[in-house]
Design an enzyme around this catalytic site. Structure first.
Site, PDB file in Angstrom:
ATOM      1  N   GLY A 187      -3.386  39.554 -60.833  1.00 23.34           N
ATOM      2  CA  GLY A 187      -4.833  39.583 -60.643  1.00 23.34           C
ATOM      3  C   GLY A 187      -5.559  38.275 -60.866  1.00 23.34           C
ATOM      4  N   CYS A 236       4.753  30.153 -54.525  1.00 22.43           N
ATOM      5  CA  CYS A 236       5.044  29.221 -55.627  1.00 22.43           C
ATOM      6  C   CYS A 236       6.491  28.742 -55.490  1.00 22.43           C
ATOM      7  CB  CYS A 236       4.771  29.858 -56.987  1.00 22.43           C
ATOM      8  SG  CYS A 236       5.641  31.401 -57.286  1.00 22.43           S
TER       9      CYS A 236
END
Length: 429
Positions: free
Chosen positions: A258, A375
């Protein structure tokens, strides 16, 4: 009163669960930390992270000093010896204490008969340390990465691979995101200074602050009130490229835990955000983050490959796809990744990423923006992925990030900068 458990044996058990059973350290460590006194939690974490960061070296030393590996029910002792090596090499724990506590760890794991063996191996290492380390410095294990990953990095970055590996082996800086709905970044930096801490602004990401020295979140001004969030600088690039606007319908796909959902809402508090993730357990952290920051979003469990199941025929002005990936850009933050990933995973992840991209692109309105982010530092998941997508998707165009030959922006991990991260901003014609 907390139970007094042997920290070294707990660290050995944690590393064994990661390496032998493929469990992530973020799942393994918290329950073990509940078993020790608060003052010992930081050392337990340091031992777990440190052993996983230097695992190749510790394994190499064991192979040099022991004629045969510990197997079966004695396997935890193998990792206990590693914990001993790590303390002697990398911590300020006095050698006599490191030795005594590690040997005592054999009792905690119900292997008291092996105390003499552990003591003997550790003392032998102390005697031969200089010779062993000189030999290790020329071995293939010196990179502290699995061989398959070293090869991939060498192929992808012929002149930079060693810098990436060195960055992966460092301790990460602590980056924060100032909530612009509460304070300006400069205003919050003043509060930080009043609290006796120092921070530095990021030149490219307007909400990002790096702490001079990492600190517990409860010490940060206004953390509980939602004034600031722990989030790496590179991860903050997602909302910067997405550039959300108030009143827009925005999809945050693969949203847990989140951090990016809440950043979108800080930038555009009146946006209508749908946060979707396949992992129901991790969605609880999305709710926690929204609650701490006093924000509202629609949160749903769902598979990115099948949007009809979680949004019907709805279309969006902007989509952030933080795609499932190898996480090879955040190894310094999560050293267990080196030992949880396998070479074969990369092709499987690239296939999954392509399927999600193809599934959600039709949900983007004409003129809308999709930011694809990972990532990872591996081209198969990043530039190659976007190049192939642009070739098969006539109504997709690259914007701001890179060129058609070299699409996207690749951040590499390093020093005080952010983690390894990739972004491609796509516009629907």
């Amino acid at each position: 009163m907390k139970k007094q458990n042997n920290l070294r044996s707990l660290a050995a058990q944690a590393v064994e669960l990661v390496v032998e059973q493929g469990q992530s350290l973020s799942n393994v460590l918290p329950p073990l930390q509940q078993k020790v006194a608060d003052k010992d939690k930081a050392l337990l974490q340091e031992l777990c992270f440190g052993v996983l960061r230097t695992l190749s070296q510790l394994e190499w030393l064991i192979n040099k000093l022991m004629s045969r590996p510990m197997t079966g029910k004695q396997r935890t002792v193998h990792y206990l010896i590693m914990v001993g090596f790590y303390q002697l090499l990398y911590t300020r724990v006095p050698p006599h204490a490191a030795l005594a506590e590690t040997v005592e760890g054999a009792v905690s794991i119900k292997r008291p008969q092996l105390k003499g063996l552990i003591n003997g191996v550790l003392r032998q290492f102390q005697r031969q340390q200089e010779t062993l380390l000189n030999e290790f410095a020329t071995s293939d294990a010196r990179f502290l990465h699995p061989g398959w990953l070293v090869k991939r990095l060498q192929n992808a970055y012929p002149t930079q691979w060693q810098r990436i590996i060195e960055a992966n082996n460092q301790r990460p800086p602590m980056w924060l995101r100032v909530n612009r709905t509460h304070h300006t970044r400069d205003g919050w930096l003043g509060l930080l200074e009043d609290a006796g801490m120092k921070g530095y602004p990021h030149p490219d990401y307007p909400d990002a602050v790096r702490l001079e020295t990492p600190a517990p979140v409860h010490a940060l001004p206004g953390f509980a009130e939602g004034w600031v969030t722990v989030q790496d600088a590179s991860a903050q690039g997602c909302a910067v490229f997405l550039a959300p606007q108030n009143g827009e319908h925005i999809l945050d796909l693969c949203a847990a835990p989140g951090g990016k959902t809440t950043h979108i809402l800080e930038v555009a508090p009146e946006a209508d955000v749908l946060a979707v993730d396949i992992d129901e357990q991790r969605l609880s952290r999305v709710y926690d983050n929204l609650k701490r920051l006093g924000m509202k979003a629609t949160v749903k469990q769902g598979d990115g490959r099948y949007p009809a199941q979680w949004c019907g025929e709805q279309q969006f002005d902007r989509i952030l796809l933080d795609a499932p990936c190898s996480a090879t850009g955040v190894i310094r933050r999560h050293p267990d990744i080196k030992w949880l990933r396998r070479d074969r995973d990369i092709a499987e992840l690239a296939q999954l990423q392509a399927e999600i991209l193809d599934a959600v692109w039709p949900r983007l309105k004409p003129g809308g923006t999709l930011v694809y982010a990972t990532c990872s530092v591996l081209p198969e998941e990043n530039r190659d992925q976007i190049k192939a997508f642009l070739q098969r998707t006539p109504d997709a165009a690259l914007s701001e990030t890179g060129t058609p030959d070299q699409p996207g922006q690749q951040n590499l991990p390093g020093g005080e900068e952010g983690d390894g991260f990739f972004y491609a901003k796509l516009i629907k014609k």
